[in-house]
Motif scaffolding. Structure first.
Motif, PDB file in Angstrom:
ATOM      1  N   GLY A  91       0.852  -1.123   0.044  1.00  0.00           N
ATOM      2  CA  GLY A  91       0.010  -0.163  -0.074  1.00  0.00           C
ATOM      3  C   GLY A  91       0.997   1.211  -0.021  1.00  0.00           C
ATOM      4  O   GLY A  91       0.487   2.210  -0.321  1.00  0.00           O
ATOM      5  N   ARG A  92       2.158   1.233   0.535  1.00  0.00           N
ATOM      6  CA  ARG A  92       2.905   2.254   0.548  1.00  0.00           C
ATOM      7  C   ARG A  92       3.980   2.400  -0.802  1.00  0.00           C
ATOM      8  O   ARG A  92       4.657   3.382  -1.099  1.00  0.00           O
ATOM      9  CB  ARG A  92       3.588   2.247   1.704  1.00  0.00           C
ATOM     10  CG  ARG A  92       2.714   2.805   2.986  1.00  0.00           C
ATOM     11  CD  ARG A  92       3.428   2.144   4.221  1.00  0.00           C
ATOM     12  NE  ARG A  92       2.540   2.596   5.302  1.00  0.00           N
ATOM     13  CZ  ARG A  92       1.473   2.193   5.721  1.00  0.00           C
ATOM     14  NH1 ARG A  92       0.708   1.152   5.143  1.00  0.00           N
ATOM     15  NH2 ARG A  92       0.667   2.730   6.628  1.00  0.00           N
ATOM     16  N   SER A  93       3.650   1.669  -1.532  1.00  0.00           N
ATOM     17  CA  SER A  93       4.548   1.587  -2.717  1.00  0.00           C
ATOM     18  C   SER A  93       4.146   2.561  -3.758  1.00  0.00           C
ATOM     19  O   SER A  93       2.978   2.984  -4.154  1.00  0.00           O
ATOM     20  CB  SER A  93       4.543   0.068  -3.696  1.00  0.00           C
ATOM     21  OG  SER A  93       5.144   0.202  -4.900  1.00  0.00           O
ATOM     22  N   GLU A  94       5.055   3.255  -4.393  1.00  0.00           N
ATOM     23  CA  GLU A  94       5.071   4.424  -5.174  1.00  0.00           C
ATOM     24  C   GLU A  94       5.325   3.961  -6.551  1.00  0.00           C
ATOM     25  O   GLU A  94       5.224   4.821  -7.648  1.00  0.00           O
ATOM     26  CB  GLU A  94       6.021   5.541  -4.815  1.00  0.00           C
ATOM     27  CG  GLU A  94       5.427   6.377  -3.572  1.00  0.00           C
ATOM     28  CD  GLU A  94       4.032   6.913  -3.604  1.00  0.00           C
ATOM     29  OE1 GLU A  94       3.852   7.560  -4.693  1.00  0.00           O
ATOM     30  OE2 GLU A  94       3.295   7.055  -2.593  1.00  0.00           O
ATOM     31  N   GLU A  95       5.736   2.688  -6.635  1.00  0.00           N
ATOM     32  CA  GLU A  95       6.153   2.150  -7.856  1.00  0.00           C
ATOM     33  C   GLU A  95       4.848   1.922  -8.877  1.00  0.00           C
ATOM     34  O   GLU A  95       3.910   1.296  -8.328  1.00  0.00           O
ATOM     35  CB  GLU A  95       7.210   1.005  -7.870  1.00  0.00           C
ATOM     36  CG  GLU A  95       8.151   0.916  -7.079  1.00  0.00           C
ATOM     37  CD  GLU A  95       9.413   1.838  -8.249  1.00  0.00           C
ATOM     38  OE1 GLU A  95       9.085   1.448  -9.425  1.00  0.00           O
ATOM     39  OE2 GLU A  95      10.150   2.301  -7.696  1.00  0.00           O
ATOM     40  N   ILE A  96       5.072   2.304 -10.127  1.00  0.00           N
ATOM     41  CA  ILE A  96       3.766   1.752 -11.397  1.00  0.00           C
ATOM     42  C   ILE A  96       4.307   0.413 -11.697  1.00  0.00           C
ATOM     43  O   ILE A  96       3.091  -0.373 -11.623  1.00  0.00           O
ATOM     44  CB  ILE A  96       3.964   2.762 -12.291  1.00  0.00           C
ATOM     45  CG1 ILE A  96       3.157   4.023 -11.667  1.00  0.00           C
ATOM     46  CG2 ILE A  96       2.800   2.373 -13.305  1.00  0.00           C
ATOM     47  CD1 ILE A  96       1.805   4.064 -11.036  1.00  0.00           C
ATOM     48  N   ALA A  97       5.492   0.055 -11.921  1.00  0.00           N
ATOM     49  CA  ALA A  97       5.617  -1.188 -12.451  1.00  0.00           C
ATOM     50  C   ALA A  97       5.452  -2.252 -11.473  1.00  0.00           C
ATOM     51  O   ALA A  97       5.756  -2.396 -10.402  1.00  0.00           O
ATOM     52  CB  ALA A  97       7.253  -1.148 -12.963  1.00  0.00           C
ATOM     53  N   GLY A  98       5.086  -3.362 -11.816  1.00  0.00           N
ATOM     54  CA  GLY A  98       4.818  -4.461 -11.041  1.00  0.00           C
ATOM     55  C   GLY A  98       3.511  -5.318 -11.297  1.00  0.00           C
ATOM     56  O   GLY A  98       2.737  -4.827 -12.420  1.00  0.00           O
ATOM     57  N   GLU A  99       3.177  -6.174 -10.523  1.00  0.00           N
ATOM     58  CA  GLU A  99       1.948  -7.067 -10.671  1.00  0.00           C
ATOM     59  C   GLU A  99       0.699  -6.660 -10.008  1.00  0.00           C
ATOM     60  O   GLU A  99       0.958  -6.150  -8.899  1.00  0.00           O
ATOM     61  CB  GLU A  99       2.427  -8.632 -10.398  1.00  0.00           C
ATOM     62  CG  GLU A  99       1.033  -9.483 -10.862  1.00  0.00           C
ATOM     63  CD  GLU A  99       1.491 -10.766 -10.495  1.00  0.00           C
ATOM     64  OE1 GLU A  99       1.996 -11.548 -11.395  1.00  0.00           O
ATOM     65  OE2 GLU A  99       1.235 -11.511  -9.274  1.00  0.00           O
ATOM     66  N   VAL A 100      -0.338  -6.833 -10.574  1.00  0.00           N
ATOM     67  CA  VAL A 100      -1.558  -6.500  -9.786  1.00  0.00           C
ATOM     68  C   VAL A 100      -2.597  -7.477 -10.262  1.00  0.00           C
ATOM     69  O   VAL A 100      -2.629  -8.124 -11.328  1.00  0.00           O
ATOM     70  CB  VAL A 100      -2.317  -5.196 -10.433  1.00  0.00           C
ATOM     71  CG1 VAL A 100      -3.745  -5.029  -9.549  1.00  0.00           C
ATOM     72  CG2 VAL A 100      -1.508  -4.252  -9.942  1.00  0.00           C
TER      73      VAL A 100
END
Length: 296
Positions: A91-100
């Motif tokens: 929840g605190r991640s500012e990264e856009i890249a990654g899995e959802v």
């Protein structure tokens, strides 16, 4: 024998927890996406490490021993703490890249979401989507998915939900089938028709009866738990089925029966965990789904 505190293996604990909750190695293996022999080895290693027997075999299933029941409480507490940690960190991640991960019924996953996810891929190609097509409600509080599309409002207090669409469902069949039985002009005319059920025939007939559709269990000639198989049976001309109007509108060769009669209301709730809603990546996917499903 190793010391219980030495080199604790969380995978072994997860294997124990899943087996205890499902009652069998095969079901636990499916839940965790592992093979049954791998899961069996993890539990055997945990029993060896702890020096206790965790399960008794009863028939084809497994039941917890007294020691297993006592340890279950502690392992579940560990799992809850690990999940809270993961939710807070994500929840605190500012990264856009990654899995959802997004979960929806097999029908929504097949007919509704692909064009939305294709548009998302063009605007945010760095996001990877894991689409879970399942008619079972995934537990978002245990991080089985990041975002869920549901037709019922969630009741857990730590989830945030938004009503993004309110559709309807009607009775449908193929023109060929209706040519054979004659097009029903009233509810009474449905007595000569065959129906296809989602789930047990008697339950399906009872639910239709509560909605003013008189259908006897004997009229149900086919049933399935799969939405995709259900719709395929309707499209083969085997009987009448009930489908969301937006999906039926995208299906060639399907005709509405008593089109002025909406049988079921179909709300769509977009759900995520409150801790995850502040993640930029998850919030972007959530907002994209909300905008597309609400028609904005």
């Amino acid at each position: 024998m190793n010391s219980p505190a030495a080199a604790f293996d969380w995978n072994q604990a997860r294997a124990f927890l899943a087996t205890a909750e499902t009652g069998s190695l095969s079901a636990a293996a499916r839940q965790l996406g592992q093979t049954q022999p791998t899961l069996g080895r993890q539990i055997a290693a945990l029993e060896d490490r702890l020096g206790v027997q965790l399960f008794d075999r009863v028939g084809r299933g497994l039941v917890l021993t007294q020691a297993g029941r006592e340890l279950m409480v502690h392992v579940r507490t560990m799992e809850e703490a690990a999940t809270r940690f993961s939710l807070a960190a994500t929840g605190r991640s500012e990264e856009i890249a990654g899995e959802v991960s997004v979960t929806a019924s097999d029908m929504m996953a097949t007919y509704t979401l692909p064009p939305i996810l294709a548009a998302l891929a063009r605007t945010a190609p760095e996001i990877r989507i894991r689409l879970i097509a399942s008619n079972d409600l995934q537990d978002l509080t245990r991080r089985e998915a990041d975002i869920a599309l549901r037709h019922v409002r969630p009741t857990q207090g730590d989830l945030t939900a938004r009503l993004v669409a309110e559709g309807t469902a009607r009775m449908y069949a193929t023109p060929g089938y209706l040519d054979r039985i004659g097009r029903p002009a009233s509810l009474a005319d449905l007595a000569r028709a065959s129906f296809i059920a989602m789930g047990p025939a008697e339950d399906y007939a009872r639910q239709l009866g509560l909605r003013g559709i008189p259908v006897a269990p004997a009229q149900i000639t086919h049933s399935t738990d799969s939405g995709l198989a259900y719709w395929a049976l309707v499209r083969e001309g085997l009987g009448i089925g009930i489908m969301a109007d937006d999906i039926a509108a995208r299906t060639p060769g399907i005709e509405a029966i008593l089109p002025d009669l909406a049988v079921v209301q179909v709300p769509v709730w977009l759900v995520t965990h409150r801790e995850l809603h502040s993640s930029r990546r998850i919030r972007l996917v959530y907002d994209t789904l909300a905008a597309a499903l609400s028609g904005r």
